[in-house]
Design an enzyme around this catalytic site. Structure first.
Site, PDB file in Angstrom:
ATOM      1  N   CYS A  24       0.879  -1.144  -0.005  1.00 10.01           N
ATOM      2  CA  CYS A  24      -0.037  -0.077  -0.068  1.00 10.01           C
ATOM      3  C   CYS A  24       0.762   1.332  -0.022  1.00 10.01           C
ATOM      4  O   CYS A  24       0.367   2.273  -0.765  1.00 10.01           O
ATOM      5  CB  CYS A  24      -0.791   0.113   1.357  1.00 10.01           C
ATOM      6  SG  CYS A  24      -2.160  -1.417   1.113  1.00 10.01           S
ATOM      7  N   THR A  25       2.122   1.196   0.705  1.00  7.74           N
ATOM      8  CA  THR A  25       2.759   2.045   0.611  1.00  7.74           C
ATOM      9  C   THR A  25       3.345   2.536  -0.890  1.00  7.74           C
ATOM     10  O   THR A  25       3.478   3.724  -1.342  1.00  7.74           O
ATOM     11  CB  THR A  25       4.010   2.202   1.809  1.00  7.74           C
ATOM     12  OG1 THR A  25       3.327   2.114   3.031  1.00  7.74           O
ATOM     13  CG2 THR A  25       5.030   3.206   1.761  1.00  7.74           C
TER      14      THR A  25
END
Length: 163
Positions: A54-55
């Site tokens: 997600c980062t």
């Protein structure tokens, strides 16, 4: 290159009107379909703030934000994280686009991205990493399901420029 698919779990398909939404977002903002009326935008759903995939995805959209904005598009990330966690995530990685909180789950359900997942033999409910490109007419122009992060932002940007 990420594969596109034209339907979601709940039957949303390319050409359908985007389901309505209004959510609190990072940095004291609110995002809604109504405020985006007449403007194209990217709505991407991700499982959890500040996790590796997600980062990478959020930072990819952040790095390309100027290009999306140059093409007239807004980018909005959506997860079920509380706003406080999204604010920390945004601050940590200097993410200036809105990260919206769908804690109640109504938006993830409406878009068909809340699905049963499996990890190490255990099943659980979670967000299927999915991106929607919504045209200025409020209709879904493209859907990317089960997104693999490498190359995804570029694929979305290419499709966005073609709107």
């Amino acid at each position: 290159m990420t594969d596109t698919q034209d339907t979601t779990k709940n039957g949303l398909k390319e050409g359908d009107t985007a389901p309505d939404f209004k959510m609190e977002a990072s940095r004291g903002r609110t995002v809604s379909l109504a405020e985006l009326k007449g403007k194209p935008f990217v709505l991407y759903f991700y499982p959890k703030a500040d996790t590796p995939g997600c980062t990478k995805e959020a930072c990819g959209f952040s790095e390309a934000l100027g290009q999306f904005e140059g093409a007239g598009l807004t980018v909005i990330g959506v997860s079920r994280d509380p706003v406080k966690a999204l604010d920390k995530f945004a601050e940590k990685y200097d993410l200036t686009f809105p990260l919206a909180s769908d804690e109640a789950g109504s938006v993830t359900e409406a878009y068909g991205v809340w699905v049963e997942k499996s990890l190490y033999g255990k099943t659980y409910m979670g967000i299927d990493r999915t991106t929607f490109l919504i045209g200025a007419d409020g209709k879904i122009a493209r859907i990317w399901k089960k997104v693999k992060v490498p190359g995804h932002v570029e694929a979305v940007l290419d499709a966005a420029k073609a709107l």
